[in-house]
Write a protein that holds these residues in place. Structure first.
Motif, PDB file in Angstrom:
ATOM      1  N   ALA A  88       0.838  -1.204   0.000  1.00 33.53           N
ATOM      2  CA  ALA A  88       0.000   0.000   0.000  1.00 33.53           C
ATOM      3  C   ALA A  88       0.874   1.257   0.000  1.00 33.53           C
ATOM      4  O   ALA A  88       0.577   2.234  -0.692  1.00 33.53           O
ATOM      5  N   ARG A 112      -9.122  -1.194  -1.328  1.00 34.89           N
ATOM      6  CA  ARG A 112      -9.548  -0.018  -2.094  1.00 34.89           C
ATOM      7  C   ARG A 112     -10.925  -0.235  -2.710  1.00 34.89           C
ATOM      8  O   ARG A 112     -11.753   0.672  -2.732  1.00 34.89           O
ATOM      9  N   LEU A 146      -6.971   2.607   4.391  1.00 34.55           N
ATOM     10  CA  LEU A 146      -6.289   1.621   3.552  1.00 34.55           C
ATOM     11  C   LEU A 146      -5.156   0.915   4.287  1.00 34.55           C
ATOM     12  O   LEU A 146      -5.030  -0.312   4.208  1.00 34.55           O
ATOM     13  N   SER A 167      -5.439  -2.956   5.097  1.00 37.29           N
ATOM     14  CA  SER A 167      -4.566  -3.823   4.310  1.00 37.29           C
ATOM     15  C   SER A 167      -3.766  -4.748   5.222  1.00 37.29           C
ATOM     16  O   SER A 167      -3.566  -5.923   4.910  1.00 37.29           O
TER      17      SER A 167
END
Lengths: 270, 340
Positions: B74, B274, B284, B288
């Motif tokens: 990310a 996302r 995010l 993640s």
């Protein structure tokens, strides 16, 4: 911060890239509450000059000061609180919503979490350039003109409530380029409104000479990296100048309502 | 938010299943006894031993490495402003692989004392330093006058990876059959090295990386607009790049060092997040981490049970899952750029 000093000032700027002189000894001062338009043909150096004034391009000679202090001495965060920059185009690869993009304008003021005050500013800036209706849409799904307005709202939100003793600065590179007629008007009026309310100073690169003549307090004419005229529409909008700078014939007339001059480009023949 | 309970369920299931099955209820009892909630008499000592010495470290290692790789992915995608950037882009993985190949094939050149002192840690340490060195070279090449160009970094990363694979090829050419087999298995990745010391090292490093990444979230959102745009919003872009690279280097470096090459988690996890929650890095990055950890624990569960009593290298599974996904992603991105 002292408001008596020059807001944004460039002295004897020279920009040379790949042995090409892009900006040739340009000096320019922008005063508090002044709307300045930068015009000139493609390749005249308008964007280069604007980028020099934002610090993106370091001039080979000369210097730029913001509130009397050289740009190089500003911390990014401090500058971002009083000055916002709208680039010609913004490349985005992630599907942020319109509101999220405008909220980014508040980044210099809050470390991540928006306050209620920030949210009100975001809403006001969005409504000023008419993007509220699609606030929750993904930016990548918008048309070019809609996207341009979203970034205009972001830039307005950034300096919407700059500290009271400071007059914020807006540097706009072709803010109206992809907008329809109505939204060119909406955007320029929103900027004027902001200038009036906050005593802000604006420098905008524009192409429409008549829109410029009506909107700007002062027009800076740029040709081959040099300032060839610098004054009000009344002082500078002339048939000879348009022929010199743009190499087109034009006829100057006056609006009945305001008596402001405007130019009609002659397409028919020489 | 159903993600948390799913992650916990996957972890409990992963603790229960294996060559020596333990009922999920027993798993919970043994864990409960570990923190004093359940009387020790109520649990089976042998099951407890298996769970604490084998399964728990393995699940924790999987969770940490999966989280680390996903967050590094990310971060890289944020830095390169591209949803298909991979955590290995800056050369860490290939540098680590070259160092690992060197240790496997030419391990004999190391002084015997060093080999004895480090034991099983010789390879991970070498791999970590190889990865770090490669990333630092990439960064150095891409930095001029104190400004790092991400575009140059991308190209330098490709160059250093090519150089590393040439080196690996050379080492493979002179390797014995046994060494070659070891090298191949290393490049396919495995959580087989899991024990409490490894969990401590990897867990500590990745926890630090995750904590540092929290402060990068808001600036990365601004960076999505472009580097100058971020600067005009008040982001110290160069400083942020340095921290992003350091965090990604630490997370990927330590993962590769102990678990070999595990692909696609760093690509797939952030992308799924996302799709579900939008691109805001404040959501995010933590999401993640959670998804990456869960995915890797689940993949490892399959890897160690599907051909039991043998073990499938985990990189095979993540690639089998990841490649089709990656292709779909490419097609979608292509569609977007051509229609926009």
């Amino acid at each position: 911060m002292n408001t008596d000093t020059q807001i944004l000032s460039a002295q004897n700027i020279n920009v040379i890239r790949n042995s090409q002189q892009l900006i040739d000894n340009v000096s320019l001062d922008i005063a508090r509450g002044e709307r300045v338009a930068l015009i000139g043909p493609n390749g005249a150096g308008k964007s280069t000059l604007l980028k020099t004034l934002t610090g993106e391009i370091a001039p080979n000679h000369g210097n730029v000061t913001l509130f009397g202090k050289p740009l190089s001495q500003w911390r990014d965060r401090d500058a971002a609180r009083v000055r916002a920059v709208l680039p010609q185009a913004t490349m985005l690869n992630f599907a942020f919503t319109v509101r999220e993009i405008v909220e980014l304008g508040r980044f210099p003021h809050c470390a991540g979490a928006l306050t209620r005050h920030d949210r009100i500013i975001v809403a006001e800036a969005m409504s000023a350039v008419e993007v509220t209706a699609f606030a929750e849409r993904d930016v990548l799904s918008l048309s070019g003109g809609e996207r341009a307005r979203v970034h205009a709202a972001r830039v307005l939100a950034q300096v919407w409530d700059a500290p009271h003793d400071v007059s914020p600065v807006l540097l706009l590179d072709e803010p109206t380029a992809s907008l329809d007629l109505r939204h060119q008007r909406v955007l320029l009026q929103a900027v004027s409104e902001f200038v009036k309310r906050r005593g802000a100073s604006v420098l905008a690169v524009l192409h429409d000479i008549n829109l410029t003549a009506q909107w700007a307090d002062r027009i800076v004419w740029l040709q081959r990296g040099r300032i060839v005229a610098n004054g009000s529409a009344e002082q500078t909008l002339a048939r000879e100048r348009i022929r010199d700078v743009y190499e087109v014939d034009a006829e100057i007339a006056r609006y009945r309502k305001s008596q402001a001059p405007y130019a009609m480009i002659d397409l028919v023949n020489e | 938010m159903t993600a948390g309970p799913i992650a916990v369920a996957v972890a409990v299931f992963a603790l229960a299943v294996g060559a020596f099955p333990i009922a999920p209820s027993q798993v919970l009892s043994i864990l409960g006894a570990g923190i004093g909630l359940v009387a020790p008499e109520a649990i089976d000592a042998q099951q407890a031993a298996v769970l604490w010495s084998i399964r728990v470290p393995r699940v924790l290692l999987g969770a940490a490495v999966g989280a680390g790789l996903a967050v590094a992915g990310a971060l890289m995608q944020g830095l390169f402003r591209n949803p298909i950037a991979d955590p290995g882009l800056i050369g860490v993985t290939s540098g680590a692989a070259l160092a690992a190949a060197f240790v496997i094939v030419l391990g004999a050149v190391f002084p015997g004392k060093l080999v004895r002192e480090l034991g099983n840690y010789l390879l991970p340490f070498a791999a970590f330093f190889g990865g770090a060195l490669a990333a630092l070279i990439v960064k150095h090449v891409a930095t001029r006058d104190g400004v790092t160009s991400v575009f140059t970094m991308l190209l330098a990363g490709i160059a250093i990876s090519a150089l590393a694979s040439a080196g690996i090829g050379l080492l493979a050419y002179i390797a014995t059959d046994t060494q070659l087999r070891l090298l191949t298995f290393w490049t396919l990745g495995s959580l087989g090295s899991a024990n409490w010391s490894v969990v401590a090292i990897v867990g500590f490093t990745i926890s630090i990386a995750l904590i540092l990444s929290v402060r990068l979230a808001a600036p990365l959102n601004a960076l999505a607009l472009g580097e100058f745009e971020a600067k005009h919003l008040g982001v110290d872009v160069q400083r942020m790049k340095n921290i992003v690279l350091l965090v990604a280097l630490a997370a990927v470096g330590v993962s590769v060092a102990f678990c070999g090459m595990i692909g696609f988690i760093g690509l797939v996890a952030p992308h799924c997040v996302r799709l579900l929650c939008g691109p805001d890095h404040r959501m995010l990055l933590p999401a993640s981490a959670l998804l990456g950890g869960t995915l890797l624990v689940a993949a490892d569960l399959v890897a160690r049970t599907v051909v039991a009593p043998a073990e499938l290298p985990i990189g095979i599974l993540t690639a089998l899952l990841g490649v089709p996904f990656f292709v779909v992603l490419l097609r979608r991105q292509h569609g977007q750029t051509t229609s926009g």
